[in-house]
Design a protein around this motif. Sequence first.
Motif, short mmCIF file in Angstrom:
data_model
loop_
_atom_site.label_atom_id
_atom_site.label_comp_id
_atom_site.label_asym_id
_atom_site.label_seq_id
_atom_site.Cartn_x
_atom_site.Cartn_y
_atom_site.Cartn_z
N SER A 42 4.39 -11.91 -9.42
CA SER A 42 4.12 -10.67 -8.67
C SER A 42 3.89 -10.96 -7.20
O SER A 42 4.18 -10.11 -6.34
N ALA A 43 3.39 -12.16 -6.89
CA ALA A 43 3.22 -12.56 -5.49
C ALA A 43 4.52 -13.10 -4.91
O ALA A 43 4.87 -12.81 -3.76
N ASN A 44 5.25 -13.86 -5.70
CA ASN A 44 6.45 -14.53 -5.19
C ASN A 44 7.67 -13.63 -5.07
O ASN A 44 8.57 -13.91 -4.28
N ILE A 45 7.72 -12.56 -5.86
CA ILE A 45 8.92 -11.73 -5.89
C ILE A 45 9.24 -11.10 -4.54
O ILE A 45 10.40 -10.85 -4.21
N GLN A 46 8.20 -10.92 -3.70
CA GLN A 46 8.44 -10.30 -2.41
C GLN A 46 9.28 -11.17 -1.48
O GLN A 46 9.81 -10.69 -0.48
N GLU A 47 9.44 -12.46 -1.82
CA GLU A 47 10.25 -13.34 -0.99
C GLU A 47 11.72 -12.93 -0.96
O GLU A 47 12.46 -13.34 -0.07
N LEU A 48 12.14 -12.14 -1.93
CA LEU A 48 13.54 -11.70 -1.98
C LEU A 48 13.86 -10.64 -0.94
O LEU A 48 15.03 -10.36 -0.68
N PHE A 49 12.83 -10.06 -0.32
CA PHE A 49 13.04 -8.88 0.51
C PHE A 49 12.74 -9.16 1.98
O PHE A 49 11.93 -10.01 2.32
N SER A 50 13.38 -8.38 2.82
CA SER A 50 13.24 -8.53 4.26
C SER A 50 11.78 -8.40 4.70
O SER A 50 11.00 -7.65 4.11
N ALA A 51 11.44 -9.12 5.77
CA ALA A 51 10.07 -9.09 6.28
C ALA A 51 9.68 -7.72 6.81
O ALA A 51 8.50 -7.39 6.88
N ASN A 52 10.66 -6.89 7.17
CA ASN A 52 10.32 -5.55 7.67
C ASN A 52 10.49 -4.48 6.60
O ASN A 52 10.53 -3.28 6.91
N SER A 53 10.58 -4.89 5.34
CA SER A 53 10.60 -3.91 4.25
C SER A 53 9.25 -3.21 4.15
O SER A 53 8.20 -3.82 4.39
N ARG A 54 9.28 -1.95 3.77
CA ARG A 54 8.03 -1.21 3.56
C ARG A 54 7.73 -1.15 2.08
O ARG A 54 8.62 -0.89 1.25
N ILE A 55 6.48 -1.38 1.73
CA ILE A 55 6.08 -1.32 0.34
C ILE A 55 5.25 -0.07 0.07
O ILE A 55 4.56 0.44 0.96
N ALA A 56 5.33 0.40 -1.17
CA ALA A 56 4.49 1.50 -1.63
C ALA A 56 3.72 1.01 -2.84
O ALA A 56 4.28 0.34 -3.72
N VAL A 57 2.43 1.30 -2.87
CA VAL A 57 1.58 0.87 -3.99
C VAL A 57 0.77 2.04 -4.51
O VAL A 57 0.33 2.90 -3.73
N THR A 58 0.59 2.08 -5.81
CA THR A 58 -0.36 3.04 -6.34
C THR A 58 -1.75 2.60 -5.89
O THR A 58 -2.00 1.41 -5.69
N ASP A 59 -2.63 3.52 -5.72
CA ASP A 59 -3.96 3.24 -5.20
C ASP A 59 -4.99 3.96 -6.07
O ASP A 59 -4.99 5.18 -6.09
N PRO A 60 -5.80 3.21 -6.85
CA PRO A 60 -6.01 1.76 -6.85
C PRO A 60 -4.99 1.00 -7.68
O PRO A 60 -4.33 1.58 -8.53
N VAL A 61 -4.94 -0.32 -7.39
CA VAL A 61 -4.00 -1.17 -8.12
C VAL A 61 -4.40 -2.63 -7.94
O VAL A 61 -5.22 -2.97 -7.08
N TYR A 62 -3.80 -3.49 -8.74
CA TYR A 62 -4.01 -4.94 -8.69
C TYR A 62 -3.83 -5.45 -7.26
O TYR A 62 -2.77 -5.23 -6.65
N PRO A 63 -4.82 -6.14 -6.67
CA PRO A 63 -4.78 -6.47 -5.24
C PRO A 63 -3.73 -7.48 -4.81
O PRO A 63 -3.40 -7.55 -3.63
#
Length: 404
Positions: free
Chosen positions: A112-133
């Motif tokens: 879950s931490a490493n998967i973000q490496e596949l995406f551009s540094a300027n990608s925007r993320i959306a998270v449910t709130d609250p959620v796993y930190p």
Amino acid sequence: MFQINDNFQKLPGSYLFSTIAKKVAAYQEANPDKEIIRLGIGDVTQPLAPAIIDALHKAVDEMGNAATFHGYAPDLGYEFLRKAISDNDYKARGCDISADEIFVSDGAKSDSANIQELFSANSRIAVTDPVYPVYVDSNVMAGRTGTYDAQTETWSNVIYMPSTADNGFVPELPNEVPDMIYLCLPNNPTGTTLKKEQLQVWVDYANKNGSVIIFDAAYEAYISEADVPHSIYECNGAKTCAIELRSFSKNAGFTGVRLGFTVVPKELKCGDVSLHAMWARRHGTKFNGAPYIVQRAGEAVYSDAGKAQLKDQVAYYMNNAKTIKTGLAEAGFTVYGGVNAPYIWLKTPDQMTSWEFFDYLLENANVVGTPGSGFGPSGEGYFRLTAFGNYENTVKALERIKAL
């Protein structure tokens, strides 16, 4: 002089569960006579099932014989485990996920931490709130979350999807279109689930807008309601927009053994670029595979004996959840969760902040839970208790809380 990744300096405080551990250790040192019951971190307490132990022993013996010794594992994981996963977790539920779309790892947290490496540094993320930190923290480290506002406890470049009592803890589609959408279902910490038609809305949204869903299904074994999907691939079109993370930690007690997997469908592409090929390249470059012994243990999870034994183990923890939820409700607390997930999400009493209630519970009941604010700004005023303790301590903790 060498330079550091300044993004690490943006992280406020230490990791949530590290902070909890330090506070509990300090209290225990000052009060060595107190018996502390830990219902904070989602760590299992029941021993590994007999079928798994048998598989471990057999694999250890194999490793002691030159003819059956195993060294480096294949990049994706051993075929025997990936096939068992494909057949039992996906094809048995009508999901067309093949063994070569499954990447075995040492756990869902890492993925879950490493998967973000596949995406551009300027990608925007959306998270449910609250959620796993970890979802947010790993993106902070990557430099894509913007600046932190200590007053609101939010990041400027993160799209938050509040899940509150007002909307039944069910997140709504974001107002802005994100590149990456993190969904954890059943949700940690609220225990929320979505019915299939609700999850289909997210899949359709992602496909329409060119977003990728990172779907964390670590707690799918605890789903008890028939109309709740166990995998996002039960939804039409999910293979072109979703990556699924799974763990053996909570369904099979592997928190100390370490095993998980990530599904990246071959149909998932950005233009002509295959995310499956990218993750395979990343996996082969940065990971040497989960141990053969552990993968054989994972295979035993899908044996007839393993399935029966783990069904009983899940039922044990869910009985704890029911005990906590019922007891707290009888004591006047407002409680959620505990039906499709091993977590109880409760409203803090007397308008206490979540950390104030943490301290109050630790000092007066010697019970450890998790402050809701650690899961995001919408978690303030709430508190998480885990059902992963043993039954005797669960009952004892409940009695202490009721006596406050």
